[in-house]
Scaffold this motif. Structure first.
Motif, PDB file in Angstrom:
ATOM      1  N   LYS A   1       0.827  -1.212   0.000  1.00 52.07           N
ATOM      2  CA  LYS A   1       0.000   0.000   0.000  1.00 52.07           C
ATOM      3  C   LYS A   1       0.856   1.254   0.000  1.00 52.07           C
ATOM      4  CE  LYS A   1      -4.109  -1.985   2.154  1.00 52.07           C
ATOM      5  NZ  LYS A   1      -5.056  -1.905   3.290  1.00 52.07           N
ATOM      6  N   MET A   2       1.981   1.190   0.707  1.00 49.53           N
ATOM      7  CA  MET A   2       2.906   2.330   0.671  1.00 49.53           C
ATOM      8  C   MET A   2       3.428   2.548  -0.743  1.00 49.53           C
ATOM      9  SD  MET A   2       6.466   2.831   2.788  1.00 49.53           S
ATOM     10  CE  MET A   2       5.635   2.418   4.327  1.00 49.53           C
ATOM     11  N   ALA A   3       3.707   1.445  -1.442  1.00 46.56           N
ATOM     12  CA  ALA A   3       4.152   1.556  -2.829  1.00 46.56           C
ATOM     13  C   ALA A   3       3.068   2.175  -3.694  1.00 46.56           C
ATOM     14  CB  ALA A   3       4.534   0.182  -3.362  1.00 46.56           C
ATOM     15  N   GLY A   4       1.814   1.784  -3.471  1.00 46.24           N
ATOM     16  CA  GLY A   4       0.717   2.383  -4.231  1.00 46.24           C
ATOM     17  C   GLY A   4       0.581   3.872  -3.965  1.00 46.24           C
ATOM     18  N   LYS A   5       0.836   4.282  -2.710  1.00 49.00           N
ATOM     19  CA  LYS A   5       0.753   5.711  -2.391  1.00 49.00           C
ATOM     20  C   LYS A   5       1.862   6.499  -3.077  1.00 49.00           C
ATOM     21  CE  LYS A   5      -1.524   5.135   2.083  1.00 49.00           C
ATOM     22  NZ  LYS A   5      -1.413   5.292   3.559  1.00 49.00           N
TER      23      LYS A   5
ATOM     24  N   ASN B   1      -5.960   6.299  -6.208  1.00 45.71           N
ATOM     25  CA  ASN B   1      -6.575   7.192  -5.216  1.00 45.71           C
ATOM     26  C   ASN B   1      -8.000   6.769  -4.867  1.00 45.71           C
ATOM     27  OD1 ASN B   1      -4.438   9.057  -4.699  1.00 45.71           O
ATOM     28  ND2 ASN B   1      -4.832  10.028  -6.674  1.00 45.71           N
ATOM     29  N   ASP B   2      -8.232   5.473  -4.785  1.00 49.44           N
ATOM     30  CA  ASP B   2      -9.538   4.971  -4.369  1.00 49.44           C
ATOM     31  C   ASP B   2      -9.561   4.924  -2.849  1.00 49.44           C
ATOM     32  OD1 ASP B   2     -11.925   3.759  -3.953  1.00 49.44           O
ATOM     33  OD2 ASP B   2     -11.493   1.941  -5.113  1.00 49.44           O
ATOM     34  N   PRO B   3     -10.383   5.746  -2.183  1.00 52.40           N
ATOM     35  CA  PRO B   3     -10.367   5.762  -0.708  1.00 52.40           C
ATOM     36  C   PRO B   3     -10.864   4.458  -0.097  1.00 52.40           C
ATOM     37  CG  PRO B   3     -12.156   7.131  -1.563  1.00 52.40           C
ATOM     38  CD  PRO B   3     -11.322   6.733  -2.730  1.00 52.40           C
ATOM     39  N   ALA B   4     -11.718   3.710  -0.819  1.00 47.33           N
ATOM     40  CA  ALA B   4     -12.237   2.453  -0.277  1.00 47.33           C
ATOM     41  C   ALA B   4     -11.160   1.394  -0.145  1.00 47.33           C
ATOM     42  CB  ALA B   4     -13.374   1.941  -1.159  1.00 47.33           C
ATOM     43  N   ALA B   5     -10.068   1.537  -0.900  1.00 46.66           N
ATOM     44  CA  ALA B   5      -9.013   0.532  -0.860  1.00 46.66           C
ATOM     45  C   ALA B   5      -8.018   0.755   0.271  1.00 46.66           C
ATOM     46  CB  ALA B   5      -8.262   0.512  -2.190  1.00 46.66           C
ATOM     47  N   GLU B   6      -8.095   1.898   0.957  1.00 47.55           N
ATOM     48  CA  GLU B   6      -7.126   2.198   2.002  1.00 47.55           C
ATOM     49  C   GLU B   6      -7.189   1.185   3.142  1.00 47.55           C
ATOM     50  OE1 GLU B   6      -4.787   4.436   2.163  1.00 47.55           O
ATOM     51  OE2 GLU B   6      -5.205   5.465   0.288  1.00 47.55           O
TER      52      GLU B   6
END
Length: 658
Positions: free
Chosen positions: A135-139, A296-301
C-alpha cells in the motif's frame, strides 16, 4: 592488550632449545688454517714472538627466522580447479556403475526439488514484501504532485520495485495508470527505468546469504552486483538523453502506430503453472488493491491484500430506487412519485461470494503487516536453507569428469575468428531461460550459486544477466499483447520502452570489451566486500533505499533544493574520479601533495578505521550480552587470554598477552 588466535600465530623456531654457542661466534682458534685479516694476509706477530690471534665477532642474528612472502600471488578471481575424484568409470564393476548412476539420479532429483522450493520461496518473499509495503508503494504512485519530475519518478520506481520485489507488479501499476490517463507515457518512462534497477535487488540479497566463505562470497557478490552496475550505468546515461530528446517515447510510438495489434488471451504463465499449486496454499493476494490505492480509491485504504473469496459471482438486477428529483431519473418513462419520494428503475450490480480461498491465512484475522512479517521471516529461512543445500550439493557433485567438462563448456569461447559470438549466444541463452521461468530475478538468483561455487565466471555471467534483462521484457511484451483493447496501446508502448532501454544499455556496455565497465566495478566491489563483509550490507541499504529516499525527499522540496544539494556532491565525485585517474596514469602533472591520498585523514581514504570501530562495537556487544546471559561464558572468554614467555635466548625477557 593485543589479542590474536593461536592458529594465526607464527611459531617461534626452536625457541625452547635455543642456547648460545660460543664456537659459532669465534673464528680461527681451533681451526687448522691460520686466520686471516679479511684480505688474505696472516695476522701480525707480537714482539715476544708469539702469534697474536685476533678474535672477530660475527654479527648477531636473531634465532627467529623471518617469514618470507611468497613470490607467487594467486588470482582471487581464478575459478577453482575441479579435479576428477574417485574411481574412473572404466575401472568400476557393474555394481559400482549402478550405484554411481543411482547416486547421480538422486542428486539430480534433490537438486530439482531444492530449486523448486527456492523458486517458491522467492514467490512467497515477493508476496510478503507486498503485504508489508504494497500500500505504501501504491501511495508513491498516487502522488501526482511529483510525477513531472523524472528523478523522483526514477527513485519511486526503484523504491516500489524493491518493496514489492517484483518489477512486473510495479510495471502493471504503471500500465493501469497510463491506460486510465493518470499518467502519460513520457512520465512513466523514468518509472520503468527505476523498476529495472529495483528488480536487481533480489539476487544481491541471495548473494548476502553466502558470506560464510570469503572466496565464495567474493564471486557470488560480484556476480550479483554486475546486474546492479549495468542498470545504474544505463540509467546514468539514458535518463538525461531521454529527458532531453524523448527518443524512447518517439521510437515506441512510431512502432505502435505502424502495426495494428489485436488484443489476445491471457499471457502464458509457464513457471507459475508449477509453483502455484504450492504457493497458493500458503498465501493468495488481491493485487487489485494496490492498483486501487495507486488510483486514489479511498475504499481501498482499509481493504486487506489477503484474498478471502476466490470464487465470486457478479449479478446485475433491476431495482426500484429513490432519487432526489425527477431530473435524476434515467428517463421520464421510468420515473414516478408516490407523493413523498421520487422513484426510478436502475441496474444494480451485486457481488455474491461463493467459495473461500484455501490458504493458511484465509481465516487468520491478522493484519497484513503481521502476516507479511511472518511470511518474510519464513521465506528467508527457507531461501537460506535451500541456497546452502544447493551450494553444498553443487560442490559435492562438481568433482567428477562431467563437472570438468561442464565448466569448460560454459566458460570456453568459440574458436577464432568466431570467439566474439560466444557472448551474444550467452545473451540469447539468458533471454530464453528468463522467458521460460518468466522472471529475471529467479534466473539471476539461480545463477548466483553457480557463480559462487566456480562453475560460471563473472565474465560469462555478465552476458547471461544481460539476456535475463531482455527476457523479462519479452514477457512484458506478451502480457501487453494479451491486454484488453482499451489498454493495448499504452501497455505495449511501455513494454517496448522497457525493451529498447535494455537494448540500448547492451549496446553501450557490452560490444566493445573496453566498455564492459560493470564487470570491473563488480569485481572491485566483490574484493572490497570480501575483505569487509559489513560493507555489502551497507552497499545494499544505501544504494536501494537511503539514496533513493534522499533524492525523492529533495525532489519533493523542488528543483532548487535538488540542484543545490546534488550539484556539489556530483562535482565532488567527478573531481575525485579525475584525481584518481591522474594519480594512476600521470601523477607527475599533479603537485606532490596530491599524488597520493595521504593528505586525507585515514578514515576518509580507508575502510580500516571503520572496520576496527565496527569490530570493537560488535565485540563489546557480544561480550556484554554473553556476560549478562551466562557468567560461565565470561570465564571462558577470560581463559582465552594466553600468556607466552619469550625465551632468554633472544637477549631480553618479554611477556606478551595474546
Amino acid at each position: 592488550m593485543v589479542r590474536a588466535t593461536m592458529a594465526t600465530m607464527a611459531p617461534w623456531p626452536e625457541a625452547v632449545t635455543a642456547q648460545p654457542n660460543p664456537d659459532e661466534y669465534k673464528g680461527g682458534i681451533t681451526g687448522q688454517q691460520p686466520p686471516t685479516d679479511g684480505k688474505g694476509k696472516e695476522p701480525s706477530k707480537g714482539g715476544a714472538g708469539t702469534t697474536e690471534t685476533k678474535i672477530e665477532l660475527q654479527p648477531c642474528h636473531a634465532t627467529a627466522t623471518q617469514m618470507e612472502e611468497p613470490t607467487h600471488v594467486e588470482d582471487p578471481w581464478a575459478l577453482p580447479e575441479l579435479q576428477p575424484e574417485g574411481t574412473k568409470w572404466s575401472e568400476r564393476d557393474a555394481k559400482g556403475k549402478i550405484l554411481s548412476v543411482l547416486k547421480g539420479v538422486g542428486r539430480l532429483l534433490l537438486l530439482l526439488g531444492l530449486l523448486y522450493l527456492f523458486v517458491c520461496s522467492l514467490d512467497v518473499l515477493s508476496s510478503a514484501f507486498q503485504l508489508v509495503g504494497g500500500k505504501m508503494a501504491g501511495k508513491f504512485f498516487s502522488n501526482n504532485s511529483i510525477m513531472s519530475n523524472p528523478l523522483a519518478g526514477l527513485m519511486i520506481g526503484v523504491l516500489v520495485t524493491a518493496l514489492v520485489q517484483s518489477s512486473s507488479t510495479s510495471t502493471s501499476i504503471l500500465v493501469s495508470m497510463v491506460a486510465s490517463s493518470l499518467l502519460s507515457v513520457r512520465t512513466a518512462i523514468p518509472f520503468v527505468m527505476g523498476a529495472n534497477i529495483g528488480t536487481s535487488i533480489t539476487n544481491t540479497l541471495v548473494a548476502l546469504m553466502q558470506a560464510g566463505d570469503r572466496d565464495v562470497f567474493r564471486r557470488a557478490f560480484a556476480g550479483a552486483t554486475v546486474h546492479d552496475f549495468f542498470n545504474w550505468l544505463s540509467v546514468l546515461v539514458l535518463l538525461p538523453v531521454e529527458v532531453s530528446t524523448h527518443f524512447l517515447e518517439a521510437l515506441t510510438n512510431l512502432i505502435v502506430d505502424s502495426f495494428h495489434f489485436q488484443s489476445g488471451e491471457d499471457a502464458p504463465e509457464l513457471l507459475k503453472v508449477l509453483t502455484k499449486p504450492l504457493t497458493k496454499l500458503i498465501i493468495q493476494l488481491d493485487k487489485k488493491v494496490i492498483h486501487r490505492v495507486a488510483m486514489n480509491d479511498p475504499a481501498a485504504e482499509n481493504k486487506s491484500l489477503i484474498k478471502i473469496w476466490c470464487k465470486t459471482l457478479t449479478r446485475v438486477t433491476q431495482m426500484n430506487v429513490t432519487v432526489p428529483s425527477i431530473q435524476n431519473c434515467t428517463s421520464p418513462g421510468l420515473c414516478w412519485t408516490d407523493g413523498f419520494h421520487t422513484w426510478t428503475i436502475k441496474n444494480v450490480t451485486r457481488r455474491e461470494n461463493i467459495a473461500q480461498c484455501q490458504h493458511l491465512f484465509v481465516n487468520a484475522n491478522l493484519l497484513d503487516v503481521v502476516v507479511g512479517v511472518l511470511l518474510l521471516v519464513t521465506s528467508v529461512l527457507v531461501l537460506c536453507g535451500c541456497l546452502v543445500m544447493i551450494v553444498k550439493l553443487l560442490s559435492s557433485a562438481l568433482k567428477g569428469q562431467v563437472a570438468v567438462v561442464i565448466k569448460k563448456t560454459i566458460n570456453t569461447d568459440f574458436p577464432f575468428p568466431f570467439s566474439w559470438l560466444t557472448g551474444y549466444l550467452a545473451i540469447l541463452v539468458g533471454a530464453g531461460m528468463t522467458f521460460v521461468v518468466q522472471s529475471s530475478s529467479v534466473f539471476t538468483s539461480t545463477l548466483t550459486p553457480l557463480i559462487a561455487v566456480g562453475v560460471i565466471s563473472v565474465e560469462r555471467a555478465y552476458p547471461l544477466t544481460l539476456g535475463a534483462n531482455l527476457g523479462t521484457t519479452t514477457t512484458a511484451l506478451m502480457a501487453a499483447l494479451a491486454s484488453p483493447g482499451k489498454t493495448l496501446k499504452s501497455s505495449l508502448q511501455i513494454a517496448l520502452c522497457h525493451f529498447f532501454f535494455n537494448i540500448t544499455g547492451i549496446l553501450l556496455w557490452y560490444p566493445v570489451p573496453f566498455s564492459r565497465l560493470p564487470i570491473r566495478l563488480a569485481k572491485g566491489l566483490g574484493d572490497l566486500s570480501a575483505k569487509y563483509r559489513w560493507f555489502a550490507v551497507f552497499y545494499l541499504v544505501t544504494l536501494f533505499f537511503l539514496f533513493p529516499l534522499a533524492v525523492f525527499g529533495l525532489s519533493l522540496a523542488g528543483w532548487p533544493a535538488l540542484v543545490g544539494v546534488g550539484a556539489p556532491i556530483v562535482l565532488a565525485i567527478l573531481l575525485v574520479l579525475l584525481l584518481q585517474l591522474l594519480q594512476a596514469r600521470c601523477p607527475r602533472v599533479l603537485p606532490e601533495v596530491l599524488q597520493t591520498w595521504s593528505f586525507l585523514p585515514l578514515c576518509l581514504r580507508s575502510l580500516q578505521p571503520w572496520d576496527a570501530a565496527l569490530s570493537l562495537a560488535t565485540g563489546c556487544c557480544v561480550r556484554s550480552c554473553c556476560c549478562c546471559c551466562c557468567s560461565k561464558c565470561c570465564q571462558e572468554l577470560e581463559e582465552d587470554d594466553i600468556w607466552i614467555q619469550i625465551p632468554e635466548a633472544f637477549g631480553t625477557i618479554a611477556m606478551g598477552r595474546f
